[in-house]
Design an enzyme around this catalytic site. Structure first.
Site, short mmCIF file in Angstrom:
data_model
loop_
_atom_site.label_atom_id
_atom_site.label_comp_id
_atom_site.label_asym_id
_atom_site.label_seq_id
_atom_site.Cartn_x
_atom_site.Cartn_y
_atom_site.Cartn_z
N ALA A 110 -33.00 34.92 3.71
CA ALA A 110 -32.19 34.83 4.93
C ALA A 110 -30.81 35.42 4.65
CB ALA A 110 -32.08 33.37 5.38
N THR A 126 -28.54 37.39 6.08
CA THR A 126 -27.33 37.38 6.92
C THR A 126 -26.73 35.99 7.02
OG1 THR A 126 -28.55 37.09 9.02
CG2 THR A 126 -28.21 39.33 8.26
N ASP A 127 -27.54 34.93 6.88
CA ASP A 127 -26.98 33.58 6.83
C ASP A 127 -26.07 33.41 5.62
OD1 ASP A 127 -27.96 31.76 8.98
OD2 ASP A 127 -29.92 32.41 8.28
N PHE A 128 -26.54 33.88 4.46
CA PHE A 128 -25.77 33.66 3.24
C PHE A 128 -24.61 34.64 3.12
CE2 PHE A 128 -29.66 31.37 2.52
CZ PHE A 128 -29.20 30.22 1.91
N GLY A 188 -22.12 32.92 5.26
CA GLY A 188 -21.51 31.76 4.61
C GLY A 188 -20.44 32.14 3.61
#
Length: 393
Positions: free
Chosen positions: A164, A166-168, A171
């Site tokens: 995932a 783009t989530d990380f 973040g």
């Protein structure tokens, strides 16, 4: 050297959900900040998406945090959150656009009460984007941004990155923005409202692809599988080994010469018709065949050792089972085996950076949802801040 993390003394309220917000909060927790994860009654939804069992990802992302459960749909829960925010240096959230404002917990409200607060907000799309209100998670973001278009094989459909990503990316960019605001607060005394969008950080990650497209838009190959579509170099691919596959890349002519000698083929290193990258690319199938002839007769470990000795970039393709059992990662503090009452041992990640003046602080097991509610809210009441009783949440 000190055992206290470099962010010791900061209080962070983590309203994060799924991956983006919780990963940002995890960076603060692993660096010594006091991180209070605020979850709805029953816990953050990510805790229960593993077929009725607690999700190991929630244990990984919430290690070293405290957990307080609050019903932010109630007046009592919102009052408690406001009281917590009054005591905090940072508040992190990645809820749907407009959610915090509808709850009366938006930036204007929080900063008016606590001018030193830094609020970090992560979204799929920017507040001023035409896509602002579109539902956003990693998969559609990868599609919209073009990340998916450059992933996969030429004769197949676009493929999402397995992680995932783009989530990380979101973040860690949110963490960096918050840290910049905290630095500025040291001069101004005032907090700030930091916003990032997954769409925007994904665009940054495409710099080399977009550069190649701009240089040759008509000849640009979107997808090249495991070879190189951008720099036009070879060999650059996966190759078969006796026990799996290995990744090998010759980014320049020197790498090719070193690889040829490591393969026991000095004749290839000395062949003037193979001396430069474009000539090798024109004979890609032949070049890759020579490399495969060599790798097929050896194990991944033998090939990796030979590549390392020859200073050629490469590594074995490992399974997740091999990765999570990596002794080197444990020795270096990158994996910590922490107990969970139902799941057994969970390989929790450590802080992926070191400091000259601070020791890494080993992560603590992630808390059960709401386990710290009574203690945290009780401390606020003792300090004279109005909060509801534990029973009202």
């Amino acid at each position: 050297m000190t055992a206290a993390g470099p962010l010791s003394g900061l209080r962070v309220i983590d309203l994060g959900q799924v991956y983006l917000g919780p990963y940002c909060g995890l960076m603060f927790a692993l660096m010594g900040a006091e991180v209070i994860k605020v979850e709805p009654p029953g816990g953050d939804g990510i805790r229960g998406i593993a077929g009725g069992r607690e999700n190991p990802a929630a244990m990984m992302l919430n290690s070293s945090k405290q957990s307080v459960t609050l019903d932010l749909q109630s007046d009592e829960g919102r009052s408690a959150l406001l009281a917590l925010a009054d005591t905090a240096d940072v508040l992190i959230e990645n809820s749907r656009p407009g959610t915090m404002e509808k709850l009366g917990l938006g930036w204007k409200t929080l900063s008016a009460r606590n001018p030193r607060l830094v609020m970090g907000s992560g979204k799929g799309y920017a507040a001023d984007s035409v896509y602002r209100d579109a539902p956003a998670m990693d998969f559609p973001i990868q599609a919209l941004t073009g990340l998916m278009s450059v992933t996969g094989f030429p004769d197949g459909s676009p493929v999402k990155c397995g992680a995932a990503i783009t989530d990380f990316l979101g973040g860690i960019h949110l963490f960096g923005g918050i840290m910049a605001a905290l630095h500025a607060r040291g001069t101004t005394g005032l907090g700030d409202f930091v916003q990032i969008a997954m769409q925007d950080v994904a665009h940054h990650a495409l710099a080399s692809n977009i550069s190649s497209f701009l240089l040759a838009p008509d000849g640009f190959a979107d997808r090249a599988g495991n070879s190189q579509a951008v720099l036009k170099v070879t060999p650059y691919d996966l190759f078969p080994a006796r026990d799996g596959q290995v990744a090998i890349m010759c980014l320049n002519d020197r790498h090719w010469q070193q690889l040829s000698r490591a393969m026991g083929r000095p004749d290839l290193a000395e062949d003037p018709e193979l001396a430069e990258g474009p000539a090798r690319c024109a004979r890609r199938a032949e070049v890759d065949g020579w490399v495969s002839d060599w790798t097929t007769g050896h194990t991944r470990a033998e090939i990796f050792a030979a590549l390392s000795d020859a200073r050629v970039p490469g590594a074995p393709v490992r399974t997740l089972a091999e990765v999570v059992s990596d002794d080197d990662m444990r020795t270096r503090g990158m994996i910590h085996d922490l107990p969970h009452p139902d799941l057994g041992t969970i390989p929790v990640p450590g802080l992926p950076m070191t400091f000259a003046r601070h020791d890494r602080v080993p992560p603590r097991p992630a808390p059960a949802a709401g386990v710290d509610t009574a203690r945290v809210l009780g401390a606020l009441r003792q300090a004279g801040l109005s909060t509801p009783s534990e029973d009202s949440n």
